[in-house]
Each structure stands twice: as structure tokens, then as C-alpha cells.
Scaffold this motif. Structure first.
Motif, PDB file in Angstrom:
ATOM      1  N   SER A   1      38.749  94.051  59.586  1.00 22.45           N
ATOM      2  CA  SER A   1      39.036  92.936  58.595  1.00 22.45           C
ATOM      3  C   SER A   1      39.001  93.174  57.227  1.00 22.45           C
ATOM      4  N   VAL A   2      37.967  94.079  56.920  1.00 18.98           N
ATOM      5  CA  VAL A   2      37.741  94.433  55.705  1.00 18.98           C
ATOM      6  C   VAL A   2      38.270  95.920  55.389  1.00 18.98           C
ATOM      7  N   LYS A   3      38.521  96.696  56.221  1.00 21.65           N
ATOM      8  CA  LYS A   3      39.152  97.999  56.157  1.00 21.65           C
ATOM      9  C   LYS A   3      40.858  97.906  55.747  1.00 21.65           C
ATOM     10  N   GLN A   4      41.453  96.787  56.397  1.00 17.22           N
ATOM     11  CA  GLN A   4      42.675  96.796  56.582  1.00 17.22           C
ATOM     12  C   GLN A   4      43.412  96.512  55.151  1.00 17.22           C
ATOM     13  N   HIS A   5      42.478  96.431  54.182  1.00 19.61           N
ATOM     14  CA  HIS A   5      43.186  95.964  52.798  1.00 19.61           C
ATOM     15  C   HIS A   5      42.751  97.156  51.927  1.00 19.61           C
TER      16      HIS A   5
ATOM     17  N   ASP B   1      23.909  88.191  55.104  1.00 15.80           N
ATOM     18  CA  ASP B   1      24.941  87.328  55.625  1.00 15.80           C
ATOM     19  C   ASP B   1      26.357  88.215  55.732  1.00 15.80           C
ATOM     20  N   LEU B   2      26.423  89.201  54.732  1.00 12.31           N
ATOM     21  CA  LEU B   2      27.698  89.789  54.646  1.00 12.31           C
ATOM     22  C   LEU B   2      27.670  90.977  55.751  1.00 12.31           C
ATOM     23  N   LEU B   3      26.403  91.569  55.882  1.00 14.08           N
ATOM     24  CA  LEU B   3      26.135  92.628  56.776  1.00 14.08           C
ATOM     25  C   LEU B   3      26.462  91.917  58.124  1.00 14.08           C
ATOM     26  N   ALA B   4      25.913  90.915  58.677  1.00 11.50           N
ATOM     27  CA  ALA B   4      26.326  90.244  59.750  1.00 11.50           C
ATOM     28  C   ALA B   4      27.702  89.901  60.158  1.00 11.50           C
ATOM     29  N   GLN B   5      28.434  89.568  58.989  1.00  7.96           N
ATOM     30  CA  GLN B   5      29.881  88.953  59.134  1.00  7.96           C
ATOM     31  C   GLN B   5      30.749  90.333  59.099  1.00  7.96           C
ATOM     32  N   TYR B   6      30.698  91.139  58.297  1.00  9.07           N
ATOM     33  CA  TYR B   6      31.440  92.174  57.959  1.00  9.07           C
ATOM     34  C   TYR B   6      31.205  93.613  58.834  1.00  9.07           C
ATOM     35  N   PHE B   7      30.039  93.607  59.412  1.00 11.86           N
ATOM     36  CA  PHE B   7      29.821  95.110  59.985  1.00 11.86           C
ATOM     37  C   PHE B   7      29.618  94.729  61.490  1.00 11.86           C
ATOM     38  N   THR B   8      29.638  95.956  62.127  1.00 11.83           N
ATOM     39  CA  THR B   8      29.301  95.725  63.574  1.00 11.83           C
ATOM     40  C   THR B   8      28.143  97.060  63.809  1.00 11.83           C
TER      41      THR B   8
END
Ligand SMILES: C[S@@+](CC[C@H](N)C(=O)[O-])C[C@H]1O[C@@H](n2cnc3c(N)ncnc32)[C@H](O)[C@@H]1O
Length: 255
Positions: free
Chosen positions: A171-175, A153-160
Motif C-alpha cells: 500500500s505504501v510502495k505502490q505510490h 504505530d506506523l511501523l505496525a500499520q505499514y510494515f510486515t
């Protein structure tokens, strides 16, 4: 003085990196095999060549320790961290440091956990001694096999995904901010809620490891947490003003 010791002294002068603070047998074995592969018969010749050819130097930096990393390395331990992250962010944003972050899997894992499970503001500083791994980390693009430990689920949501490559979303990288830092020579950031330093102190001599732990304790605010790797636990916590609060987790005591 033996030839390898002489090499380490000169290397320190050339790069600011003190190899004598790493466990010698491992380091000597690794660097001798690299030197032989590059066809230098002895360390003085190898060092001289390094002065002329920066690529030899970068290659050596790359081989000094192992750069391998994984997303959610030892998932059960990350799970133990979730309630702690909630506590740490009760009063404000999380200031975290992933020290010796290699190719970025560790700070990005933390970033995904913060977004998905903690849902509170945070920023992560991620550092390493090796410029090359930091470039890979900043790109945030991983091959299929490198993402195997990321829950689906994280792969689908936070990766392309493009072809066989997975890119960490903005969205993950900006932090996460990446920066070069040598744990054995450079200044440490201060007033942190969380320090993650895993699978690098194992390469250091016992004396260097104790010094680094003491600097981590100095970098944490009272109540802050230090999260270390599998074989990096330490016993005399009181020496550093820390107390064990879980396997691989230490808390900075109030003054
Ligand atoms: C095995 S990786 C650990 C990656 C990640 N922390 C993990 O556990 O998956 C070790 C990293 O330590 C870095 N390193 C070695 N010596 C260092 C030093 N003195 N200061 C900062 N980083 C260092 C290496 O460049 C390498 O990327």
C-alpha cells in the motif's frame, strides 16, 4: 594535468559521470583509499581494470558519496512539511520527486505521511544515480536498526515483520516509482508540486550545486516546494525564482 584530473576525465568518458562537479578533496580521498584497497598503484591502472571489470565500477559508484539514509530523517522537519502537503494537494494530487533517494527510506517516509496525515492522492518519483541502492529501495526490506526512527504505530500499520526484517507494505510502495537519474547530467521531471533533495548537494562543488538548484526551480510548478538537507540551505534565492518559506524549505514564485 595531474593524475587524478586525468582519471576524472577518462571516468567521465567511460560512465557519463563528471566527478569534477563533486568537491575534490573528499572525492580524491575516498577514491584513493578505494584504489589502494583494491591494490592498484595508480589511477591509470585502476581505470583500465574498471574497463574490464564492471564490479570495480559499481563499487566506485557505491563509494562516491555516502549512501546512508534514514526513515523520517530530522523528524521535526517532516512535521513542518505536513501542513504544506495539505496545501499543495488542495486542488489535486501531489506529484513529488525524491531526488537522490538512496535506499528508499525518504520516499517511503513521504508515502506514509501522505497516507496517514494528508489522506489525499499522490505519486512519488524516486531517483538515484546508483543502480544498487535502487534495487534495495525497490525491495523495501529493512533491518531492525534501520526502522528505529519509524513511529511505532506506523511501523505496525505499514510494515510486515519476518524474523528481524521489516518489509514496507504494498500500500505504501505502490505510490512510489524508482528510476535511475544523474542530477548532474540527466533531464529533470517537470511541473512538480514537491522536490525533496537532501544530503547530496553537500558533495557537489558550489557551481554544480547552484546549477542543480536552478534545475529544481525549473522542475517545480509555481507554488511548488523544494525541501533540502541540513547543510544545503542557500541564500540568493531570488537567483532561482525561489523564496524561503521555512528552514530548509523553498517555494517557487509565480512567473
Ligand atoms: C547520503 S544519500 C542521501 C539519501 C537521502 N536523500 C537522505 O537524505 O537520507 C546520497 C545519495 O546521493 C546519490 N548521488 C550521488 N551523486 C548523485 C548524482 N549526481 N545524481 C543522483 N544521485 C546522486 C548517492 O548514490 C546516494 O544514494
Amino acid at each position: 594535468m595531474d593524475e587524478f584530473m586525468e582519471f576524472m576525465r577518462s571516468f567521465h568518458k567511460l560512465t557519463g559521470i563528471d566527478l569534477t562537479l563533486y568537491k575534490r578533496p573528499q572525492m580524491e580521498r575516498r577514491l584513493t583509499s578505494l584504489r589502494n584497497r583494491n591494490r592498484y598503484a595508480n589511477f591509470p591502472d585502476y581505470l583500465q581494470a574498471m574497463g574490464r571489470d564492471r564490479n570495480l565500477l559499481y563499487e566506485l559508484l557505491d563509494k562516491m558519496t555516502i549512501n546512508v539514509s534514514e526513515f523520517f530523517r530530522n523528524p521535526d522537519r517532516w512535521e513542518l512539511l505536513v501542513p504544506i502537503l495539505k496545501e499543495l494537494t488542495e486542488k489535486g494530487p501531489l506529484h513529488a520527486w525524491s531526488a537522490a533517494c538512496s535506499t528508499g527510506e525518504e520516499p517511503y517516509s513521504l508515502s506514509m505521511i501522505m497516507m496517514e496525515r494528508v489522506k489525499r492522492p499522490y505519486q512519488i518519483l524516486a531517483t538515484d544515480i546508483d543502480e544498487n541502492v535502487l534495487e534495495t529501495a525497490k525491495r523495501g526490506v529493512y533491518r531492525d536498526y534501520q526502522t528505529k526512527a519509524v513511529p511505532r504505530d506506523l511501523l505496525a500499520q505499514y510494515f510486515t515483520k519476518q524474523d528481524a526484517l521489516w518489509s514496507v507494505k504494498e500500500s505504501v510502495k505502490q505510490h512510489v516509482t524508482f528510476r535511475i537519474q544523474n542530477l548532474l547530467a540527466d533531464a529533470y521531471p517537470q511541473n512538480l508540486d514537491l522536490v525533496i533533495c537532501r544530503n547530496v548537494m553537500i558533495y557537489f562543488t558550489e557551481e554544480a550545486k547552484q546549477r542543480v538548484i536552478s534545475c529544481f526551480a525549473g522542475a517545480l510548478r509555481p507554488g511548488g516546494i523544494l525541501f533540502v538537507g541540513s547543510t544545503e540551505q542557500f541564500l540568493r534565492t531570488e537567483l532561482h525564482g525561489l523564496s524561503a518559506v521555512g528552514p530548509f524549505l523553498y517555494q517557487k514564485q509565480a512567473d
